[in-house]
Enzyme design. Structure first.
Site, PDB file in Angstrom:
ATOM      1  N   ILE A 161       0.837  -1.148   0.098  1.00 23.12           N
ATOM      2  CA  ILE A 161      -0.065  -0.001   0.090  1.00 23.12           C
ATOM      3  C   ILE A 161       0.790   1.171   0.135  1.00 23.12           C
ATOM      4  O   ILE A 161       0.788   2.241  -0.958  1.00 23.12           O
ATOM      5  CB  ILE A 161      -0.771  -0.151   1.357  1.00 23.12           C
ATOM      6  N   SER A 221     -10.247  -1.148   5.185  1.00 22.29           N
ATOM      7  CA  SER A 221      -9.550  -2.328   4.323  1.00 22.29           C
ATOM      8  C   SER A 221     -10.023  -2.521   2.819  1.00 22.29           C
ATOM      9  O   SER A 221     -11.109  -1.929   2.462  1.00 22.29           O
ATOM     10  CB  SER A 221      -9.458  -3.738   4.938  1.00 22.29           C
ATOM     11  N   CYS A 222      -9.358  -3.320   2.014  1.00 21.07           N
ATOM     12  CA  CYS A 222      -9.521  -3.296   0.627  1.00 21.07           C
ATOM     13  C   CYS A 222     -10.996  -3.877   0.365  1.00 21.07           C
ATOM     14  O   CYS A 222     -11.735  -3.365  -0.244  1.00 21.07           O
ATOM     15  CB  CYS A 222      -8.464  -4.055  -0.169  1.00 21.07           C
ATOM     16  N   HIS A 254      -9.514 -10.222  -5.035  1.00 19.16           N
ATOM     17  CA  HIS A 254     -10.664 -10.840  -4.479  1.00 19.16           C
ATOM     18  C   HIS A 254     -11.832 -10.565  -5.411  1.00 19.16           C
ATOM     19  O   HIS A 254     -12.002  -9.888  -6.203  1.00 19.16           O
ATOM     20  CB  HIS A 254     -10.936  -9.760  -3.039  1.00 19.16           C
TER      21      HIS A 254
END
Lengths: 340, 340
Positions: free
Chosen positions: B12, B138-139, B219
């Site tokens: 990140i 978070s992502c 994801h």
């Protein structure tokens, strides 16, 4: 400006197309593609002329992709064609290139007899000058030849024993494997790579064994090379550090895998994370008497791109080996020295 | 020009650092890193000031990396710090930021109570304006929140039931798994993602279940959202097509997997093949009464980058939500519409 046509726009074709657009002495007149997938959409977005077989015009129209003409139109207009069609298909297209008397560059997936010469920039550029049909050898063979011909400048290479650990599929491929096995490729020895090296270095004593591993990033070669005379580890390192199209990985940079090589390429902003250089793990270079050992990684998607560009110049006798390699390296930002 | 410091330079951190350098109203004064690996070598090559903990100075010196000072020096000089240190480490550094009375942006790996507010640009920018400590979720939570708040503009979101199929490791990670299993993460329900969404949308009825799959690319979320009123598939498509930070994948482009999304990003020349947009498979959008179903992919390495940039502007009250999002999108080439 040489007018280059690109037949086939997959993993190799799209990269060679981009590379041609970066050459000061070449113009990409268009690419040919048979199916309207995302790569065709990207080509359209980049303003590249797209040629298709007559029977595919309808499917491209339906997908909303503008067609510039059929493949024959493209070949007619070109000075030279780079054929990056799937394995074996290039040989079928050769007839078309012959019909219009066009020079052509084929890929390593074709049999050697498709062309007048098999090609490696660092080994036999001069042999390819003026040849109408040139075959750029495959990614693994390109890496082997670059390495052997570079060591050969230190001391004559007498014998090569090599293990090739191949990536299973390219990153974009979702239907190929293995995804959980190691597969001898093939179980018989030698693998075809040795024979392919011999299409360029005809008398070299080389035996290769290959196995496929479940990864997409790069191939890895583990080499044992016997030279005519004894050389030091330092000689070998310095020879590779001073040869373009090789990059060395220092232990202290903590790049310990193909995954981290690709990560560095991403961090450096390389387009498509391409690494057309052979990437040698410096710590793996080892010598014992006349023997040299080393391990290096091969980016299967991009390594043959500079060789394709050089092959165009050789075929049309546009530049000497030295000049072509220099122009290609500069235009594609291909380095030498350390990866990082 | 706002002076921004970046503490942590991994997956990140390095992306947020690059993004800061592209902002018209921000200046990156340096990054802090604890170990001299290849990412530090890349930072040095890019001319970025590198700050290290006092005890690491020697190891950086030995690696040949120039050190600009220690982390305290960097924090002192900054107007705001983005903390991209590993999970839980940010909370330890908070003391340092407080000592010098500096605003700070934390990542989703920290507990929510590290900050005054958990943050999602499309959901609660206004709530974060002027807050000294902001936590970018978070992502996975960022993707969920973007999607929920966008659907909420069509019709009030009453209930979310989501399955999250997580990537096992980032592309650079070679010691993480699984590499041949599906792992409930955790086997208990709900997974932490639902709770994390509730740090921003406090009253939303949301249950999430998560499983880890052996891939590195992205994801995938499979959502079932219940709205207050009935909407059509066309309404949903049009809503996402007109919202930045979303891209839709058309069936006819033959992009059928996360691998092919990443391949398109590579082909488009995106740096590090980053896709900070949520990428929705258009064909997956389905409605039944008040229910909406959809599947989308989340690029775990880059999705929170634009949110970090917006969080800086919110914390220092530099721009309205609309203006900040616009500046961030333009500077980072973040799109809307179709992927290709």
């Amino acid at each position: 400006m040489i007018k280059v046509a690109l037949n086939g726009y997959g993993t190799i074709g799209k990269r060679v197309a981009n590379a041609i657009m970066l050459q000061p002495d070449m113009k990409l007149i268009g690419i040919a593609k048979t199916s309207p997938n995302y790569e065709a959409f990207v080509a359209q977005k980049m303003g590249i002329n797209i040629y298709v077989p007559q029977e595919s015009v309808k499917s491209f129209d339906e997908a909303g992709i503008k067609v510039a003409g059929n493949i024959e139109d493209m070949v007619k207009e070109a000075d030279i064609v780079v054929d990056a069609t799937p394995n074996g298909v290039g040989a079928q297209y050769k007839e078309l290139y012959q019909k219009f008397s066009k020079n052509a560059i084929f890929q390593g997936g074709e049999k050697a007899n498709v062309a007048d010469v098999s090609f490696s920039s660092l080994c036999n550029y001069n042999e390819a000058i003026g040849k109408k049909y040139i075959r750029v050898v495959s990614c693994n063979t390109t890496a082997l030849l670059r390495t052997i011909c570079t060591l050969n400048k230190l001391s004559k290479v007498e014998k090569v024993r090599a293990t090739i650990v191949r990536r299973a599929a390219d990153p974009k491929e979702v239907k190929k494997g293995p995804i959980n096995a190691l597969v001898p490729d093939p179980a018989s020895v030698p693998s075809h790579h040795a024979k392919d090296v011999n299409t360029v270095l005809k008398d070299l004593d080389i035996i290769t064994m290959a196995v496929i591993a479940p990864t997409t990033y790069m191939h890895m070669h583990l080499l044992n090379v016997t030279l005519k005379s004894q050389v030091s580890k330092e000689d070998v390192i310095s020879q590779f550090l001073n040869t373009s199209r090789f990059l060395l990985v220092r232990g202290k940079s903590k790049v310990n895998s193909t995954a981290e090589i690709i990560e560095v390429a991403r961090d450096l902003g390389r387009i498509r994370n391409d690494v057309p250089e052979v990437v040698i793990f410096e710590d793996s270079i080892y010598t014992k008497g006349n023997e040299v050992f080393l391990m290096y990684a091969v980016h299967q998607e991009s390594i043959v791109v500079p060789e394709n560009i050089d092959a165009i110049r050789a075929s049309l006798d546009l530049a000497s080996a030295e000049d072509s390699i220099k122009i290609t390296n500069t235009s594609l930002n291909i380095g030498k020295g350390y990866l990082i």
